[in-house]
Design an enzyme around this catalytic site. Sequence first.
Site, PDB file in Angstrom:
ATOM      1  N   VAL A   6      32.628  47.429  34.611  1.00  0.00           N
ATOM      2  CA  VAL A   6      32.484  46.712  33.346  1.00  0.00           C
ATOM      3  C   VAL A   6      33.555  45.637  33.275  1.00  0.00           C
ATOM      4  CG1 VAL A   6      32.503  46.924  30.831  1.00  0.00           C
ATOM      5  CG2 VAL A   6      31.561  48.766  32.222  1.00  0.00           C
ATOM      6  N   CYS A   7      33.123  44.435  32.899  1.00  0.00           N
ATOM      7  CA  CYS A   7      34.042  43.302  32.886  1.00  0.00           C
ATOM      8  C   CYS A   7      33.730  42.396  31.706  1.00  0.00           C
ATOM      9  CB  CYS A   7      33.919  42.538  34.184  1.00  0.00           C
ATOM     10  SG  CYS A   7      32.246  41.928  34.449  1.00  0.00           S
ATOM     11  N   ALA A   8      34.369  41.237  31.691  1.00  0.00           N
ATOM     12  CA  ALA A   8      34.154  40.281  30.607  1.00  0.00           C
ATOM     13  C   ALA A   8      32.848  39.522  30.810  1.00  0.00           C
ATOM     14  CB  ALA A   8      35.329  39.318  30.502  1.00  0.00           C
ATOM     15  N   PHE A  38      30.832  43.717  29.220  1.00  0.00           N
ATOM     16  CA  PHE A  38      31.038  44.673  28.141  1.00  0.00           C
ATOM     17  C   PHE A  38      29.917  44.578  27.110  1.00  0.00           C
ATOM     18  CE2 PHE A  38      32.707  45.625  23.913  1.00  0.00           C
ATOM     19  CZ  PHE A  38      32.978  46.969  24.084  1.00  0.00           C
TER      20      PHE A  38
END
Length: 99
Positions: A6-8, A38
């Site tokens: 999960v990342c930006a 996210f």
Amino acid sequence: MKVLLVCAAGMSTSMLMKKMDAYAAENGIDLEVAARSFSELKDPKADGYDCILIGPQISYQKDKVVKKADGLPVEVIPMKDYGRQNCPAIFELINNLIA
């Protein structure tokens, strides 16, 4: 093992995902890895993930990810390992989470 990153936004994490795939193939590790922003995180437990790794750039969202994870192990990838795409260290983190 099935891992969710999960990342930006997904750019650097998708590069890490490809490197993890290659590392797993080279080392005979059964891996299914996906990257999501996210904002796209819905129900990771229902999707069959074993654990969730969070990119360090959104570590401040960890509590929210934990709530959505519904009991799945969640951890932030250390900045140095994320930046260097240090697959051996990241796989050690995964193994510690799902052991």
